[in-house]
Every structure is written in structure tokens, then in C-alpha cells.
Design an enzyme around this catalytic site. Structure first.
Site, PDB file in Angstrom:
ATOM      1  N   LYS A   1       0.799  -1.234   0.000  1.00 47.00           N
ATOM      2  CA  LYS A   1       0.000   0.000   0.000  1.00 47.00           C
ATOM      3  C   LYS A   1       0.830   1.282   0.000  1.00 47.00           C
ATOM      4  O   LYS A   1       0.282   2.350  -0.217  1.00 47.00           O
ATOM      5  CB  LYS A   1      -1.024  -0.005   1.135  1.00 47.00           C
TER       6      LYS A   1
ATOM      7  N   HIS B   1       6.627  -1.002  23.894  1.00 46.92           N
ATOM      8  CA  HIS B   1       8.073  -0.856  24.050  1.00 46.92           C
ATOM      9  C   HIS B   1       8.334   0.153  25.164  1.00 46.92           C
ATOM     10  O   HIS B   1       7.679   1.191  25.211  1.00 46.92           O
ATOM     11  CB  HIS B   1       8.713  -0.379  22.742  1.00 46.92           C
TER      12      HIS B   1
ATOM     13  N   HIS C   1       4.094  -1.295  20.265  1.00 44.49           N
ATOM     14  CA  HIS C   1       5.259  -1.609  19.434  1.00 44.49           C
ATOM     15  C   HIS C   1       5.056  -2.861  18.599  1.00 44.49           C
ATOM     16  O   HIS C   1       5.461  -2.911  17.444  1.00 44.49           O
ATOM     17  CB  HIS C   1       6.458  -1.792  20.359  1.00 44.49           C
TER      18      HIS C   1
ATOM     19  N   ARG D   1       6.673 -10.889  23.289  1.00 45.19           N
ATOM     20  CA  ARG D   1       7.706 -11.251  22.310  1.00 45.19           C
ATOM     21  C   ARG D   1       9.097 -11.015  22.883  1.00 45.19           C
ATOM     22  O   ARG D   1       9.381  -9.963  23.462  1.00 45.19           O
ATOM     23  CB  ARG D   1       7.533 -10.391  21.060  1.00 45.19           C
TER      24      ARG D   1
ATOM     25  N   ARG E   1      10.378  -7.022  28.419  1.00 43.48           N
ATOM     26  CA  ARG E   1       9.857  -5.734  27.939  1.00 43.48           C
ATOM     27  C   ARG E   1       8.630  -5.265  28.696  1.00 43.48           C
ATOM     28  O   ARG E   1       8.488  -4.091  28.996  1.00 43.48           O
ATOM     29  CB  ARG E   1       9.461  -5.866  26.479  1.00 43.48           C
TER      30      ARG E   1
ATOM     31  N   TRP F   1      12.246  -0.088   9.595  1.00 44.76           N
ATOM     32  CA  TRP F   1      12.520   0.722  10.785  1.00 44.76           C
ATOM     33  C   TRP F   1      13.225  -0.066  11.881  1.00 44.76           C
ATOM     34  O   TRP F   1      13.590   0.492  12.906  1.00 44.76           O
ATOM     35  CB  TRP F   1      11.212   1.275  11.357  1.00 44.76           C
ATOM     36  N   ALA F   2      13.365  -1.370  11.702  1.00 43.86           N
ATOM     37  CA  ALA F   2      13.930  -2.195  12.779  1.00 43.86           C
ATOM     38  C   ALA F   2      15.371  -1.796  13.053  1.00 43.86           C
ATOM     39  O   ALA F   2      16.149  -1.554  12.132  1.00 43.86           O
ATOM     40  CB  ALA F   2      13.850  -3.666  12.403  1.00 43.86           C
TER      41      ALA F   2
ATOM     42  N   GLU G   1      20.406  -8.466  23.971  1.00 41.80           N
ATOM     43  CA  GLU G   1      19.191  -7.669  24.192  1.00 41.80           C
ATOM     44  C   GLU G   1      18.405  -8.251  25.355  1.00 41.80           C
ATOM     45  O   GLU G   1      18.690  -9.351  25.841  1.00 41.80           O
ATOM     46  CB  GLU G   1      18.334  -7.629  22.923  1.00 41.80           C
TER      47      GLU G   1
ATOM     48  N   LEU H   1      11.620 -10.065  13.549  1.00 39.39           N
ATOM     49  CA  LEU H   1      12.171 -10.203  12.197  1.00 39.39           C
ATOM     50  C   LEU H   1      12.434 -11.667  11.893  1.00 39.39           C
ATOM     51  O   LEU H   1      12.207 -12.134  10.776  1.00 39.39           O
ATOM     52  CB  LEU H   1      13.473  -9.400  12.075  1.00 39.39           C
TER      53      LEU H   1
ATOM     54  N   THR I   1       9.605  -3.334   8.973  1.00 34.77           N
ATOM     55  CA  THR I   1      10.901  -3.963   8.702  1.00 34.77           C
ATOM     56  C   THR I   1      11.987  -2.910   8.503  1.00 34.77           C
ATOM     57  O   THR I   1      13.064  -2.999   9.098  1.00 34.77           O
ATOM     58  CB  THR I   1      10.803  -4.858   7.439  1.00 34.77           C
TER      59      THR I   1
HETATM   60  C1  LIG Z   1      10.750   0.977  15.163  1.00 34.06           C
HETATM   61  C2  LIG Z   1      10.727  -0.537  15.147  1.00 34.06           C
HETATM   62  C3  LIG Z   1      11.872  -1.245  15.462  1.00 34.06           C
HETATM   63  C4  LIG Z   1      11.861  -2.642  15.446  1.00 34.06           C
HETATM   64  N1  LIG Z   1      13.019  -3.322  15.710  1.00 34.06           N
HETATM   65  C5  LIG Z   1      13.023  -4.671  15.612  1.00 34.06           C
HETATM   66  C6  LIG Z   1      14.233  -5.408  15.755  1.00 34.06           C
HETATM   67  O1  LIG Z   1      15.300  -4.852  15.927  1.00 34.06           O
HETATM   68  N2  LIG Z   1      14.163  -6.759  15.670  1.00 34.06           N
HETATM   69  C7  LIG Z   1      12.997  -7.430  15.451  1.00 34.06           C
HETATM   70  O2  LIG Z   1      13.001  -8.658  15.398  1.00 34.06           O
HETATM   71  N3  LIG Z   1      11.847  -6.749  15.287  1.00 34.06           N
HETATM   72  C8  LIG Z   1      11.836  -5.392  15.351  1.00 34.06           C
HETATM   73  N4  LIG Z   1      10.670  -4.717  15.163  1.00 34.06           N
HETATM   74  C9  LIG Z   1       9.480  -5.480  14.750  1.00 34.06           C
HETATM   75  C10 LIG Z   1       9.669  -5.900  13.298  1.00 34.06           C
HETATM   76  O3  LIG Z   1      10.278  -4.851  12.578  1.00 34.06           O
HETATM   77  C11 LIG Z   1       8.347  -6.259  12.657  1.00 34.06           C
HETATM   78  O4  LIG Z   1       7.645  -7.153  13.457  1.00 34.06           O
HETATM   79  C12 LIG Z   1       8.584  -6.887  11.295  1.00 34.06           C
HETATM   80  O5  LIG Z   1       9.392  -6.056  10.504  1.00 34.06           O
HETATM   81  C13 LIG Z   1       7.277  -7.163  10.624  1.00 34.06           C
HETATM   82  O6  LIG Z   1       7.537  -7.537   9.298  1.00 34.06           O
HETATM   83  P1  LIG Z   1       6.319  -7.765   8.342  1.00 34.06           P
HETATM   84  O7  LIG Z   1       6.902  -8.143   7.033  1.00 34.06           O
HETATM   85  O8  LIG Z   1       5.369  -8.680   8.985  1.00 34.06           O
HETATM   86  O9  LIG Z   1       5.586  -6.343   8.257  1.00 34.06           O
HETATM   87  P2  LIG Z   1       6.078  -4.918   7.741  1.00 34.06           P
HETATM   88  O10 LIG Z   1       7.532  -4.832   7.572  1.00 34.06           O
HETATM   89  O11 LIG Z   1       5.433  -3.906   8.625  1.00 34.06           O
HETATM   90  O12 LIG Z   1       5.423  -4.808   6.299  1.00 34.06           O
HETATM   91  C14 LIG Z   1       4.027  -4.753   6.137  1.00 34.06           C
HETATM   92  C15 LIG Z   1       3.718  -4.409   4.704  1.00 34.06           C
HETATM   93  O13 LIG Z   1       2.341  -4.561   4.428  1.00 34.06           O
HETATM   94  C16 LIG Z   1       1.863  -3.451   3.662  1.00 34.06           C
HETATM   95  N5  LIG Z   1       0.421  -3.368   3.877  1.00 34.06           N
HETATM   96  C17 LIG Z   1      -0.258  -3.254   5.043  1.00 34.06           C
HETATM   97  N6  LIG Z   1      -1.588  -3.280   4.826  1.00 34.06           N
HETATM   98  C18 LIG Z   1      -1.762  -3.436   3.483  1.00 34.06           C
HETATM   99  C19 LIG Z   1      -2.906  -3.520   2.637  1.00 34.06           C
HETATM  100  N7  LIG Z   1      -4.157  -3.459   3.120  1.00 34.06           N
HETATM  101  N8  LIG Z   1      -2.710  -3.644   1.311  1.00 34.06           N
HETATM  102  C20 LIG Z   1      -1.456  -3.689   0.780  1.00 34.06           C
HETATM  103  N9  LIG Z   1      -0.344  -3.611   1.550  1.00 34.06           N
HETATM  104  C21 LIG Z   1      -0.498  -3.488   2.871  1.00 34.06           C
HETATM  105  C22 LIG Z   1       2.687  -2.305   4.213  1.00 34.06           C
HETATM  106  O14 LIG Z   1       2.705  -1.196   3.357  1.00 34.06           O
HETATM  107  C23 LIG Z   1       4.054  -2.991   4.319  1.00 34.06           C
HETATM  108  O15 LIG Z   1       4.696  -3.026   3.070  1.00 34.06           O
HETATM  109  C24 LIG Z   1      10.656  -3.326  15.154  1.00 34.06           C
HETATM  110  C25 LIG Z   1       9.507  -2.620  14.856  1.00 34.06           C
HETATM  111  C26 LIG Z   1       9.535  -1.229  14.834  1.00 34.06           C
HETATM  112  C27 LIG Z   1       8.292  -0.475  14.497  1.00 34.06           C
END
Ligand SMILES: Cc1cc2nc3c(=O)[nH]c(=O)nc-3n(C[C@H](O)[C@H](O)[C@H](O)COP(=O)(O)OP(=O)(O)OC[C@H]3O[C@@H](n4cnc5c(N)ncnc54)[C@H](O)[C@@H]3O)c2cc1C
Length: 528
Positions: A41, A231, A337, A372, A277, A51-52, A119, A378, A49
Site C-alpha cells: 500500500k 516498548h 510496538h 515477544r 519488555r 525501521w527495525a 538484548e 524479524l 521492517t
Molecule cells: C521501530 C521498530 C523497530 C523494530 N526493531 C526490531 C528489531 O530490531 N528486531 C525485530 O526482530 N523486530 C523489530 N521490530 C518489529 C519488526 O520490525 C516487525 O515485526 C517486522 O518487521 C514485521 O515484518 P512484516 O513483514 O510482517 O511487516 P512490515 O515490515 O510492517 O510490512 C508490512 C507491509 O504490508 C503493507 N500493507 C499493510 N496493509 C496493506 C494492505 N491493506 N494492502 C497492501 N499492503 C499493505 C505495508 O505497506 C508494508 O509493506 C521493530 C519494529 C519497529 C516499528
């Protein structure tokens, strides 16, 4: 409804929704075998991801083992972790890291090989990272580059999926915002988190619970919805989403202090600033509430050059607000978070609707239980992306065992979606945040029900998921992991099962006996 064996037909693409680590991992692994339509989207690679900061957990250091990683995962999960999920995902970790390295992620190294950080609640240094604290950006860019270069993957950016269409036998397609319908028998949902259910979150703007909302409307079961990780150390400056001060900062020696200069975690948990956490987040929340002042994180006792070298992203984030990470007290606040809850899946990523897989943060495998473990997010996204891809390629169109409900259409009205979203955030932060009780949850439920129906499916879904989170939080009359009830402040062994919801029906998944035994040896009680 029965789940007849279904053929995944080659004339339709496999539709992957979302381009974070979970979605892109799945797409890249399916692409050698089937055409993939990747719908996302925002821009490709946008999401949590990218932002991790901290990294990805993998047991590979001296003295470490998959068993130890599983043990720590179960410990953090406070009795709700699914032991098989923990064994599977922790067991996949070394392969996940190898795969990501092959795809081009340049993990940081030291003289012993991959550099490992420690961590919170990990018993050993176990977290691989890239670019210091820029792990997510490196992972996201490497995978996006591969996706763009892959002819078998068609990418549609800035397109939102608003509906998953189903018949009695399972998935029939997806409907995009604007009305276009794409026919398919295989959808991999990878939409990420739900942080924007709450007024304060570390999540990017797209983390609006779309996956759970889409899956629920298609009749899939959702699980662990009351389990939201807050967080402890979001930067308490500026509007939400708030910048994150990674847990690795405390792993490197950063300490939390109240406004009198007293250490916040002294006497709260044996692991101090690196405690679980949820425990640290509640300590920060209560200290700020009781003193009327922000808690601060200090690294002033450490070598400033090393602090800046190890945490360039956090340092830049702080500097943007005139704060020197290495020298100044950094004001911090808890913020939503990570969602442990989501679409109930098995370890192939199958939801309870045939043809619908869910992977990454939008799913709930049971790995995280009630809380978690840091850097397992990740890991799970990549591990389940791989597993679901293999199942799709193998033609696994049957749903996972578990309840399925009738599909329901989205209820749209005419209210401004942005206004409804903001209201949902305020209601959830006030009534369903770090400390919950029956009265506050009942008030939140009433306020959510009274909101006008929004004109867009995204905001409607956010409200629907918020209502389910409140219902699930009210139903769990105990405190466990991230879910803390001031009216039921202790864990209740009778409630040590996961809860899942098909439509509005609640089902209990009995506690994993091995995990229950392991959890019984842990002290899950906490002073209020
Ligand atoms: C600031 C921050 C730091 C973090 N640090 C860590 C870390 O160091 N280590 C760790 O293990 N985890 C960390 N996490 C958690 C981890 O980053 C996430 O749990 C993980 O990246 C999730 O991956 P994902 O692919 O499931 O989702 P995401 O990476 O969030 O991707 C979701 C995707 O879905 C798309 N999307 C959503 N809804 C729709 C829709 N209706 N139609 C089409 N597309 C859509 C979005 O645009 C995006 O592209 C962190 C999270 C944050 C916010």
C-alpha cells in the site's frame, strides 16, 4: 463449512499482500515456481521492517544453542508460547541468516565472525545486526532490490487491498481499493503490525491492523488479540509515530532513571534494565505517572565515541530533537510496538481459511506467547515467509485446523477515516493500554461502538480490530505477559491457554503442557 482439497491453479498469480520482510521473503521464494503479484500500500519495502534497529536473534555465539534460544523465548512468553513454534522458528534462524546474507544483507562482523549483540531477556549475546542499528533498512533495501529484479514478481505499489474474497471452499481473490478484483486461489497476507490502534506507537503509519481485519472478514480465526507489546523506550518527543530507542541501547549499558536520578529498575526485576519488555514498560509507565515526569535513559557513563559508532540511527533521531544520545538524558515513554496477536496460523503459515496464508507480524503462530522476546519479530517474519512459500509451492491449499466463521462484508459509512482512526487511538490508549481493568475496558468498548462508521475500509478495519482487542482483554481476567489487569494483577494457571476468535466466538487453545511446566518454574507474579 468444509475445506475440500483445492488446486492452486497456475493461471492465477499467487497474491502476496505487503512488502516487509515477511512478504518479500515469501515472494522471492515462490517466484522460481509461480508468478507472484505483490501488492503493497506504500512504496516497496515500506513497513516496520525498514525501521527495525536491533536485529535478528540467532543462536550462534560461543556456548549458545537453539535450546537456549527456545528457553528464553518461552520465558518471555509467560506461559502462552507454543513450544513447537518456538522450536521450529528458533531452529530456522541460522538458515534465515544464511538466506538473507545470500540475498545481499551485509551483517556487521567482528574478529570472531558475525557480531552478536545482547538484548533484553536473552541469556546470551544473540542478535545479529547490520549498519549498527540500521538492520531493518539494510534488510529491506536488499530484498526490495531482489524483488524489483525478479521477472516472476509483478509489484503494484501504493495499492491497498481492501477485501479478500472467499467462497465455501476458500479464497477466490482479492479486491483492491477502487474496486478491481484479482482472481487467485492463493493469498499470502503479510501486512505487518497494528501499532496505530494506539495513540502512541513506534510503528510506521501503515501499521493499521489491515491483515487481521481482512482475514477476520474472510472468516479466518484470530488469536492472542489482547497481547500487545508496549516498548518501554520510545523517544518522548514529537508526535506519534514516536522514534524508537532500541533495547540494544540498554544492552550496551544504557540505564533508566527517574526525575530524582534514581534507577527505575532497581528492585523491580533481577535482570534490571534488561528485564522482560512488559516489566520494564510498566515500570517506566508507573514511574512517569507517579512522578509526573518523563523517565530518562542515560548513556553518560559510557564512551561517547563508541555510543555514536554503535547507534548511529538512534543518535541521529535524538540529534534531530537537540539531544546528544551519548551525553544527555534521553526522555522516553512506553508506546505500542508489536502485536503478538493476529491471524491464527500453523507452522506452514496456513490460516483456518483454505488458500489464505498469513506471515510476519499480522499472524499469530504462538511463538511470542504473551510477550515477544526482542529480535524474534524479524526472525519469525523471515522464517514463516519461507515456510509459507514452500507450502504454497507444494500446493497446500487446505486451511489449518481450527475454527472458521462466515465471511462478512465491511460496514462502511460516511465518516472521515482519519478522524475515526485518531479516535480509536485515543480510546485504546486510555482504556486498553499498559494497565487495564474491567471498567476502563467497558468504557472503551462503548466508545468504540459509538464511533460513526468511516467511509474507507482501512479505518473500518482498524475499528473492528480495536473492538476485538478490547473484547479479548476483557475476557482474560488475569495478568500475563504484556496483558496487565489492575483488577486481576496475578496470573491464573486456569487461564494459561491462548484464546482465538472466529467471528465473535471465543475458543481456547489449551496450554502446551511442556511450556506450562517450564512456565511453572518461572516467577510470573509481579508487584502492581
Ligand atoms: C521501530 C521498530 C523497530 C523494530 N526493531 C526490531 C528489531 O530490531 N528486531 C525485530 O526482530 N523486530 C523489530 N521490530 C518489529 C519488526 O520490525 C516487525 O515485526 C517486522 O518487521 C514485521 O515484518 P512484516 O513483514 O510482517 O511487516 P512490515 O515490515 O510492517 O510490512 C508490512 C507491509 O504490508 C503493507 N500493507 C499493510 N496493509 C496493506 C494492505 N491493506 N494492502 C497492501 N499492503 C499493505 C505495508 O505497506 C508494508 O509493506 C521493530 C519494529 C519497529 C516499528
Amino acid at each position: 463449512m468444509t475445506s475440500n482439497r483445492r488446486k492452486i491453479t497456475p493461471e492465477h498469480p499467487v497474491v502476496v499482500i505487503g512488502s516487509g520482510l515477511a512478504g518479500m521473503s515469501a515472494a522471492l521464494r515462490i517466484a522460481p515456481h509461480r508468478h507472484v503479484l505483490l501488492v503493497t500500500k506504500h512504496a516497496l519495502g515500506d513497513g516496520s521492517t525498514a525501521w527495525a534497529q536491533g536485529g535478528i536473534a540467532v543462536a550462534m555465539g560461543p556456548g549458545d544453542s537453539v535450546e537456549s534460544h527456545v528457553h528464553d523465548t518461552i520465558g518471555a512468553g509467560a506461559g502462552l508460547t507454543d513450544g513447537a513454534a518456538a522450536a521450529a522458528v528458533c531452529g530456522d534462524a541460522a538458515d534465515v541468516i544464511d538466506d538473507l546474507a545470500v540475498l545481499g544483507v551485509a551483517f556487521d562482523r567482528d574478529d570472531r565472525g558475525l557480531a552478536l549483540a545482547r538484548e533484553g531477556a536473552h541469556s546470551l549475546p544473540r542478535v545479529v545486526h547490520a549498519g549498527g542499528d540500521a538492520t531493518g533498512r539494510h534488510v529491506s533495501q536488499a530484498l526490495a532490490h531482489r524483488v524489483r529484479a525478479n521477472d516472476a514478481i509483478t509489484v503494484r505499489e501504493h495499492v491497498r487491498v481492501d477485501d479478500i474474497t472467499v467462497d465455501d471452499h476458500g479464497v477466490t481473490g482479492v479486491r483492491l481499493a477502487g474496486g478491481e478484483h484479482v482472481a487467485t486461489r492463493a493469498v499470502v497476507l503479510a501486512t505487518g503490525g497494528s501499532g496505530h490502534l494506539f495513540a502512541r506507537t513506534t510503528n510506521p503509519l501503515g501499521a493499521t491492523a489491515d491483515g487481521p481485519a481482512l482475514a477476520r472478514r474472510a472468516g479466518a480465526a484470530l488469536a492472542d488479540m489482547e497481547m500487545v507489546q508496549f516498548h518501554p523506550t520510545a523517544l518522548a518527543v514529537g508526535p506519534s509515530p514516536l522514534g524508537l530507542v532500541s533495547e540494544a541501547v540498554r544492552g550496551a549499558g544504557g540505564m533508566l532513571f527517574d526525575c530524582q536520578g534514581e534507577p527505575v529498575m532497581a528492585g523491580v526485576h533481577p535482570m534490571g534494565d534488561l528485564g522482560p519488555r512488559d516489566v520494564v514498560a510498566r515500570a517506566v509507565f508507573r514511574t512517569a505517572r507517579d512522578t509526573g515526569n518523563d523517565v530518562v535513559l542515560s548513556m553518560a557513563h559510557l564512551d561517547p565515541a563508541r555510543v555514536h559508532a554503535r547507534f548511529p540511527e538512534v543518535a541521529a533521531l535524538c540529534a534531530a530533537h537537540g539531544i546528544d544520545l551519548a551525553r544527555d538524558p534521553v526522555p522516553v515513554t512506553p508506546a505500542a510496538h508489536y502485536s503478538m496477536g493476529g491471524v491464527l496460523t500453523d507452522l506452514r503459515g496456513r490460516s483456518t481459511v483454505p488458500g489464505l496464508w498469513a506471515v510476519g507480524e499480522c499472524a499469530s503462530t504462538g511463538l511470542h506467547g504473551a510477550n515477544r522476546l526482542a529480535s524474534n519479530g524479524l526472525l519469525e517474519a523471515a522464517a514463516l515467509g519461507r515456510r509459507a512459500a514452500d507450502d504454497v509451492v507444494a500446493g497446500g491449499g487446505d486451511g489449518a485446523p481450527g475454527p472458521r466463521a462466515e465471511a462478512v462484508p465491511v460496514a462502511l459509512g460516511s465518516a472521515d477515516g482519519a478522524v475515526v482512526r485518531a479516535e480509536v487511538g485515543r480510546i485504546m490508549w486510555a482504556g486498553c493500554g499498559l494497565e487495564r481493568d474491567a471498567d476502563g475496558l467497558a468504557r472503551a468498548a462503548d466508545l468504540l461502538a459509538a464511533l460513526p462508521a468511516p467511509a474507507d475500509a482501512g479505518a473500518a478495519g482498524l475499528r473492528e480490530v480495536a473492538q476485538l482487542v478490547v473484547t479479548a482483554a476483557a475476557a482474560r481476567e488475569e495478568s500475563r505477559g504484556a496483558h496487565f489487569r489492575t483488577d486481576f494483577p496475578q496470573p491464573d494457571p486456569e487461564q494459561a491457554g491462548r484464546t482465538c476468535w472466529a467471528g465473535d466466538h471465543r475458543h481456547v487453545i489449551p496450554a502446551d503442557p511442556a511450556v506450562a511446566a517450564a512456565a511453572a518454574s518461572l516467577d510470573l507474579t509481579e508487584a502492581a
